[in-house]
Structure formats: structure tokens, C-alpha cells
Write a protein that holds these residues in place. Structure first.
Motif, PDB file in Angstrom:
ATOM      1  N   MET A  70     -23.056  25.575 -17.918  1.00  0.00           N
ATOM      2  CA  MET A  70     -22.864  24.734 -19.108  1.00  0.00           C
ATOM      3  C   MET A  70     -21.509  24.040 -19.060  1.00  0.00           C
ATOM      4  O   MET A  70     -21.387  22.872 -19.424  1.00  0.00           O
ATOM      5  CB  MET A  70     -22.983  25.571 -20.379  1.00  0.00           C
ATOM      6  CG  MET A  70     -24.403  25.954 -20.717  1.00  0.00           C
ATOM      7  SD  MET A  70     -24.574  26.742 -22.322  1.00  0.00           S
ATOM      8  CE  MET A  70     -23.805  28.315 -22.034  1.00  0.00           C
ATOM      9  N   GLU A  71     -20.500  24.764 -18.589  1.00  0.00           N
ATOM     10  CA  GLU A  71     -19.166  24.173 -18.490  1.00  0.00           C
ATOM     11  C   GLU A  71     -19.160  23.019 -17.498  1.00  0.00           C
ATOM     12  O   GLU A  71     -18.548  21.979 -17.743  1.00  0.00           O
ATOM     13  CB  GLU A  71     -18.158  25.237 -18.087  1.00  0.00           C
ATOM     14  CG  GLU A  71     -16.751  24.725 -18.059  1.00  0.00           C
ATOM     15  CD  GLU A  71     -15.759  25.812 -17.726  1.00  0.00           C
ATOM     16  OE1 GLU A  71     -14.566  25.525 -17.831  1.00  0.00           O
ATOM     17  OE2 GLU A  71     -16.165  26.926 -17.361  1.00  0.00           O
ATOM     18  N   LEU A  95     -21.708  21.145 -16.762  1.00  0.00           N
ATOM     19  CA  LEU A  95     -22.441  20.055 -17.400  1.00  0.00           C
ATOM     20  C   LEU A  95     -21.563  19.309 -18.387  1.00  0.00           C
ATOM     21  O   LEU A  95     -21.526  18.076 -18.406  1.00  0.00           O
ATOM     22  CB  LEU A  95     -23.687  20.609 -18.105  1.00  0.00           C
ATOM     23  CG  LEU A  95     -24.568  19.597 -18.819  1.00  0.00           C
ATOM     24  CD1 LEU A  95     -25.177  18.627 -17.807  1.00  0.00           C
ATOM     25  CD2 LEU A  95     -25.657  20.316 -19.589  1.00  0.00           C
ATOM     26  N   VAL A  96     -20.825  20.053 -19.196  1.00  0.00           N
ATOM     27  CA  VAL A  96     -19.920  19.426 -20.171  1.00  0.00           C
ATOM     28  C   VAL A  96     -18.832  18.645 -19.438  1.00  0.00           C
ATOM     29  O   VAL A  96     -18.482  17.534 -19.835  1.00  0.00           O
ATOM     30  CB  VAL A  96     -19.305  20.493 -21.104  1.00  0.00           C
ATOM     31  CG1 VAL A  96     -18.155  19.921 -21.915  1.00  0.00           C
ATOM     32  CG2 VAL A  96     -20.368  21.058 -22.021  1.00  0.00           C
ATOM     33  N   ALA A  97     -18.323  19.198 -18.361  1.00  0.00           N
ATOM     34  CA  ALA A  97     -17.260  18.514 -17.610  1.00  0.00           C
ATOM     35  C   ALA A  97     -17.768  17.205 -17.006  1.00  0.00           C
ATOM     36  O   ALA A  97     -17.028  16.219 -16.954  1.00  0.00           O
ATOM     37  CB  ALA A  97     -16.726  19.425 -16.516  1.00  0.00           C
ATOM     38  N   ASN A 122     -19.927  15.237 -18.288  1.00  0.00           N
ATOM     39  CA  ASN A 122     -20.022  14.256 -19.369  1.00  0.00           C
ATOM     40  C   ASN A 122     -18.675  13.981 -20.018  1.00  0.00           C
ATOM     41  O   ASN A 122     -18.515  12.986 -20.710  1.00  0.00           O
ATOM     42  CB  ASN A 122     -21.006  14.739 -20.434  1.00  0.00           C
ATOM     43  CG  ASN A 122     -22.425  14.734 -19.924  1.00  0.00           C
ATOM     44  OD1 ASN A 122     -22.804  13.881 -19.137  1.00  0.00           O
ATOM     45  ND2 ASN A 122     -23.199  15.701 -20.355  1.00  0.00           N
ATOM     46  N   ASN A 123     -17.716  14.842 -19.788  1.00  0.00           N
ATOM     47  CA  ASN A 123     -16.414  14.749 -20.447  1.00  0.00           C
ATOM     48  C   ASN A 123     -15.667  13.475 -20.070  1.00  0.00           C
ATOM     49  O   ASN A 123     -14.976  12.895 -20.907  1.00  0.00           O
ATOM     50  CB  ASN A 123     -15.587  15.979 -20.096  1.00  0.00           C
ATOM     51  CG  ASN A 123     -14.628  16.336 -21.190  1.00  0.00           C
ATOM     52  OD1 ASN A 123     -14.656  15.750 -22.264  1.00  0.00           O
ATOM     53  ND2 ASN A 123     -13.787  17.304 -20.920  1.00  0.00           N
TER      54      ASN A 123
END
Length: 176
Positions: A157-158, A160-162, A164-165
Motif C-alpha cells: 500500500m505504501e 502504491l501511495v508513493a 501516486n504521491n
């Protein structure tokens, strides 16, 4: 009449008016300086929050390949190593005839199938098995496996967030 006599009413009116305007301007200047300081503070906070920090984060991520991680990679690796040891010791104790290569491979792959089979076999007499110890050991191994899976999921998840970040940070630097 003398010139002084003619201009005296104007002087009497002009001097206090000038003093009053001067004092008002002085007070207004103080108030204006206060407003300017507050405006400067707000502009600097906006710049820091919406330009400087996102730009710094973009540079850190794109050019320096550094980002703040939420998950602890050391904890994940430690959990995996611990689970490998637990599976290896469990297989050694419960399947003494299993070839060492197969046992090591199952431990390396974190294969829980044998642990699950023993768990299913001991489940009908769970209270007795809790007292004798094997059920507690199996449950602890399963808890370690769940912990490992949770850390792996958090890491995914991290990531994935990174991914998109960077888009979010670029968008935050562009005014609406």
C-alpha cells in the motif's frame, strides 16, 4: 489689516489639522506595518506549504530516490526470518522423516500448508491440545504469519501511495 491678522484663522485651523493628520498617519503607519507583517507571514506560510515543501519532496523522490517510509523494512525482514525459523523448527519436531532439503525449502518459502494440516487435525480436541502445548505453538506460528502478511500488505500500500504521491505533489504546487 495686517497679513498676520488675515491669515491667523487659517493658521489656527491648519496647525491643529496638520498635527491631527500627522498623528493619524503615524497610527495608520503602525497599523499598516502590522497588516504588512501579518500579510508577509501568511504569504510565507502559503509558500512553504504549497510550493517549497512539495517541490522539496518531488526533488527528494525523483532525483535523490528518497522518500519517507511508513513501514519498517527491518521489521518485515525480521518477521520473515523469525517465521522461517519457526516453520523449520515445527517441521523438524512434527515431521522428523521429512528430508532436510524439503524442510529448508518449505521454511524458505514460508509454506504454511503442513502447519495448517496439523492445526486442522488438532482442532477437534483444541482444549486438550492447548494444555499439551502443540496448539499454542501452531497458533503462535499463525500469528507470526499474519504479522508478516500484514507488513507485506502495508508495504505494498505504501508503494502504491508513493507512486501516486508525485502526481499529488505536482498538483499541489499548481494554483487552482
Amino acid at each position: 489689516r495686517s497679513r498676520w491678522a488675515r491669515l491667523k484663522p487659517w493658521y489656527l485651523l491648519a496647525i491643529p489639522t496638520t498635527l491631527l493628520l500627522g498623528l493619524t498617519a503615524l497610527r495608520s503607519k503602525k497599523r499598516m506595518n502590522l497588516y504588512l507583517k501579518e500579510a508577509k507571514k501568511v504569504i510565507m506560510e502559503f509558500y512553504d506549504e504549497h510550493v517549497k515543501e512539495p517541490a522539496r519532496a518531488i526533488v527528494m523522490e525523483i532525483f535523490l530516490n528518497q522518500r519517507l517510509r511508513i513501514t519498517d523494512q527491518f521489521a518485515l525482514n525480521d518477521t520473515k526470518q523469525s517465521l522461517k525459523r519457526m516453520i523449520d523448527e515445527f517441521l523438524t519436531a512434527n515431521f522428523p522423516n521429512m528430508p532436510e532439503d524439503e524442510r529448508k525449502q518449505r521454511a524458505r518459502e514460508l509454506d504454511m500448508s503442513k502447519v495448517s494440516k496439523v492445526y486442522e487435525a488438532e482442532l477437534p480436541s483444541a482444549l486438550y491440545n492447548i494444555a499439551t502445548g502443540e496448539m499454542v505453538r501452531i497458533i503462535l506460528i499463525q500469528i507470526q504469519f499474519i504479522k508478516k502478511e500484514m507488513l507485506v500488505a502495508m508495504s505494498a500500500m505504501e508503494d502504491l501511495v508513493a507512486s501516486n504521491n508525485i502526481i499529488i505533489r505536482v498538483m499541489s504546487t499548481v494554483p487552482a
